[in-house]
Design an enzyme around this catalytic site. Structure first.
Site, PDB file in Angstrom:
ATOM      1  N   GLU A 259       0.844  -1.192   0.000  1.00  0.00           N
ATOM      2  CA  GLU A 259       0.000   0.000   0.000  1.00  0.00           C
ATOM      3  C   GLU A 259       0.882   1.245   0.000  1.00  0.00           C
ATOM      4  O   GLU A 259       1.930   1.284   0.672  1.00  0.00           O
ATOM      5  CB  GLU A 259      -0.881  -0.044   1.249  1.00  0.00           C
ATOM      6  CG  GLU A 259      -2.313   0.311   1.012  1.00  0.00           C
ATOM      7  CD  GLU A 259      -3.036  -0.590   0.018  1.00  0.00           C
ATOM      8  OE1 GLU A 259      -3.032  -0.267  -1.190  1.00  0.00           O
ATOM      9  OE2 GLU A 259      -3.606  -1.599   0.447  1.00  0.00           O
ATOM     10  N   HIS A 260       0.459   2.246  -0.748  1.00  0.00           N
ATOM     11  CA  HIS A 260       1.174   3.530  -0.843  1.00  0.00           C
ATOM     12  C   HIS A 260       2.617   3.360  -1.331  1.00  0.00           C
ATOM     13  O   HIS A 260       3.481   4.166  -0.981  1.00  0.00           O
ATOM     14  CB  HIS A 260       1.146   4.282   0.496  1.00  0.00           C
ATOM     15  CG  HIS A 260      -0.206   4.873   0.774  1.00  0.00           C
ATOM     16  ND1 HIS A 260      -0.599   6.087   0.300  1.00  0.00           N
ATOM     17  CD2 HIS A 260      -1.272   4.376   1.462  1.00  0.00           C
ATOM     18  CE1 HIS A 260      -1.840   6.342   0.684  1.00  0.00           C
ATOM     19  NE2 HIS A 260      -2.280   5.314   1.380  1.00  0.00           N
TER      20      HIS A 260
ATOM     21  N   ASP B 208       2.983   2.400  -4.776  1.00  0.00           N
ATOM     22  CA  ASP B 208       2.964   2.497  -6.254  1.00  0.00           C
ATOM     23  C   ASP B 208       3.569   3.815  -6.745  1.00  0.00           C
ATOM     24  O   ASP B 208       4.363   3.835  -7.678  1.00  0.00           O
ATOM     25  CB  ASP B 208       1.573   2.224  -6.852  1.00  0.00           C
ATOM     26  CG  ASP B 208       0.460   3.156  -6.407  1.00  0.00           C
ATOM     27  OD1 ASP B 208       0.662   3.921  -5.427  1.00  0.00           O
ATOM     28  OD2 ASP B 208      -0.619   3.121  -7.038  1.00  0.00           O
TER      29      ASP B 208
ATOM     30  N   SER C 210     -11.429   1.220  -5.378  1.00  0.00           N
ATOM     31  CA  SER C 210     -11.115   1.912  -6.601  1.00  0.00           C
ATOM     32  C   SER C 210     -12.279   2.130  -7.552  1.00  0.00           C
ATOM     33  O   SER C 210     -12.159   1.955  -8.765  1.00  0.00           O
ATOM     34  CB  SER C 210      -9.992   1.144  -7.313  1.00  0.00           C
ATOM     35  OG  SER C 210      -9.360   2.000  -8.176  1.00  0.00           O
ATOM     36  N   SER C 211     -13.404   2.547  -7.013  1.00  0.00           N
ATOM     37  CA  SER C 211     -14.555   2.837  -7.871  1.00  0.00           C
ATOM     38  C   SER C 211     -14.188   3.972  -8.835  1.00  0.00           C
ATOM     39  O   SER C 211     -14.650   4.001  -9.984  1.00  0.00           O
ATOM     40  CB  SER C 211     -15.761   3.230  -7.027  1.00  0.00           C
ATOM     41  OG  SER C 211     -15.455   4.335  -6.219  1.00  0.00           O
TER      42      SER C 211
ATOM     43  N   ASP D  75      -4.131   0.984  -9.531  1.00  0.00           N
ATOM     44  CA  ASP D  75      -5.546   0.706  -9.766  1.00  0.00           C
ATOM     45  C   ASP D  75      -5.838   0.512 -11.247  1.00  0.00           C
ATOM     46  O   ASP D  75      -6.443  -0.480 -11.662  1.00  0.00           O
ATOM     47  CB  ASP D  75      -6.407   1.852  -9.206  1.00  0.00           C
ATOM     48  CG  ASP D  75      -6.165   2.074  -7.725  1.00  0.00           C
ATOM     49  OD1 ASP D  75      -5.424   1.275  -7.125  1.00  0.00           O
ATOM     50  OD2 ASP D  75      -6.702   3.034  -7.168  1.00  0.00           O
TER      51      ASP D  75
ATOM     52  N   TYR E 205      -4.045  12.189   1.312  1.00  0.00           N
ATOM     53  CA  TYR E 205      -3.340  11.330   0.345  1.00  0.00           C
ATOM     54  C   TYR E 205      -2.237  12.125  -0.378  1.00  0.00           C
ATOM     55  O   TYR E 205      -1.075  11.717  -0.418  1.00  0.00           O
ATOM     56  CB  TYR E 205      -4.342  10.760  -0.664  1.00  0.00           C
ATOM     57  CG  TYR E 205      -3.728   9.791  -1.655  1.00  0.00           C
ATOM     58  CD1 TYR E 205      -3.830   8.424  -1.477  1.00  0.00           C
ATOM     59  CD2 TYR E 205      -3.032  10.247  -2.780  1.00  0.00           C
ATOM     60  CE1 TYR E 205      -3.262   7.530  -2.375  1.00  0.00           C
ATOM     61  CE2 TYR E 205      -2.459   9.376  -3.674  1.00  0.00           C
ATOM     62  CZ  TYR E 205      -2.581   8.019  -3.472  1.00  0.00           C
ATOM     63  OH  TYR E 205      -2.014   7.148  -4.374  1.00  0.00           O
TER      64      TYR E 205
END
Ligand code: GLA
Length: 371
Positions: A18-19, A21, A110-111, A156, A206
């Site tokens: 996580e975090h 990428d 990730s909508s 994503d 973020y």
């Protein structure tokens, strides 16, 4: 001739990584069987008609007059059209589209990227633009950065485009090299538990985390001038900067470097069916996200802590950008239903919020079908 197509664009999970990428690290995501369905048809003239059955909203968009809207969801569509038509100078015909989402919004699955990927893939097909996967991924990033205001990485969109049924993707976000890994966790099931604390990542810290990581890298490079990405910095080297970097910036960098290692170790453990060892890494990842990276929240921490008294649950952590959304859990099949009942009751009692829990299956990436 009027053409009609149906696009199915999945959400994604991330097992670990996580975090990392946007720091050049490796991630371990997969596309899932919960999707956004977009029905597209071409229409004559310059006016497009967009309907979201989920939000129960519609709007019109004139291809000759494209500008940002004050209404955020409209910017997903406007951003895609602007990037294709104005920035890429591609020809697109006017269209009508109906968006039906089966992905909870703000849940960390990730909508947002799923919608953008679906829209681009649909317009790519309808207008025969011949965009390849990498081009689609880059356009999604451009829309997120310029129109939505989220400085996210590529995890994503890469997953939504390249997902494969029953496979995890071990993706190196630095050079986009990847390999598929079997996702059979037998006898454990992947269960997502949604705190129903929604986040719109663009409004959270973020982007601040993205900046803090950049700051750490800049300070380190003042001395070493050789690291392109934060994950490339060795932990011992980072420690040389413990007193130079702001404490929180040091902690962010330490998390990123350690999380990247955890991802690589996880991929190896999963490939060897060492699921329990992998589960331990999930807990460590959560601990780092909570303490070092500070992107968790009380509700997520409660859900992760709640799993610790169950031997049948081997791993749990918050998933995605954080500040709300889902936890991802590996739970022995026999326990799933009973666990969901107990955790729902305890969570309601503690926060007066109803959670949603669901098992997911790993599925193919975005598909476009003629109707
Ligand atoms: C969001 C972003 C991704 C990634 C995750 C955290 O989902 O869109 O690029 O940074 O958060 O791992």
């Amino acid at each position: 001739m009027e053409e009609k197509i149906i696009v199915e664009s999945p959400g994604r999970i991330n097992l670990i990584g996580e975090h990392v990428d946007y720091n050049g690290g490796s991630v371990l995501p997969a596309a899932i069987d919960k999707k956004i369905i977009i029905e597209f048809r071409t229409v004559k003239g310059d006016e497009c008609y967009i309907e979201s059955t989920t939000l129960k909203k519609t709007f019109k968009l004139d291809l000759k007059k494209i500008s940002k809207s004050k209404i955020q969801w409209e910017n997903y569509i406007i951003g895609v059209v602007y990037n294709l038509l104005v920035l890429k100078k591609l020809k697109i015909k006017a269209f009508k589209c109906k968006i039906d989402s089966y992905l909870p919004i703000g849940a960390g699955i990730s909508s947002s990227s799923s919608l953008i990927c679906g829209l681009i893939s649909g317009l790519n097909h309808l207008n025969n633009l011949k965009l390849n996967h990498n081009e689609i991924i880059d356009i999604v990033s451009a829309v997120e950065h310029n129109f939505i205001g989220l400085m996210g990485g590529i995890m994503d969109q890469f997953t939504i485009v390249n997902g494969k049924k029953n496979k995890l993707i071990l993706l190196n976000c630095q050079n986009r090299s990847f390999k598929y890994i079997n996702s059979n966790f037998n006898p454990y099931k992947i269960v997502l538990i949604n705190t129903n604390v929604e986040h719109n990542l663009a409004d959270t810290s973020y982007n601040e985390r993205v900046k803090e990581c950049k700051e750490a890298l800049e300070v380190i490079n003042k001395k070493y001038n050789k690291y392109r990405y934060l994950v490339d910095v060795e932990e011992e080297i980072l420690y040389e900067f413990k007193n130079t970097l702001k404490e929180k910036v040091f902690n962010r960098a330490l998390f990123v470097i350690q999380e990247n290692k955890r991802t690589l170790d996880s991929a190896e453990n999963i490939s060897k069916s060492n699921y329990k060892e992998f589960g331990q890494l999930m807990y460590k990842s959560h601990y780092g996200l909570k303490k070092q990276y500070e992107v968790s929240c009380e509700e997520l921490d409660f859900l992760v802590d709640f799993t610790s008294s169950y031997d049948e649950i081997i791993g749990s952590r918050m998933m995605g950008g954080g500040f709300g959304g889902c936890t991802i859990n590996l739970i022995e099949e026999n326990l799933v239903n009973d666990f969901i009942k107990s955790v729902s009751k305890a969570y309601l009692k503690k926060f007066s919020i109803k959670l949603n829990a669901f098992q997911i299956n790993i599925d193919d990436g975005v598909t476009v079908n003629k109707n």
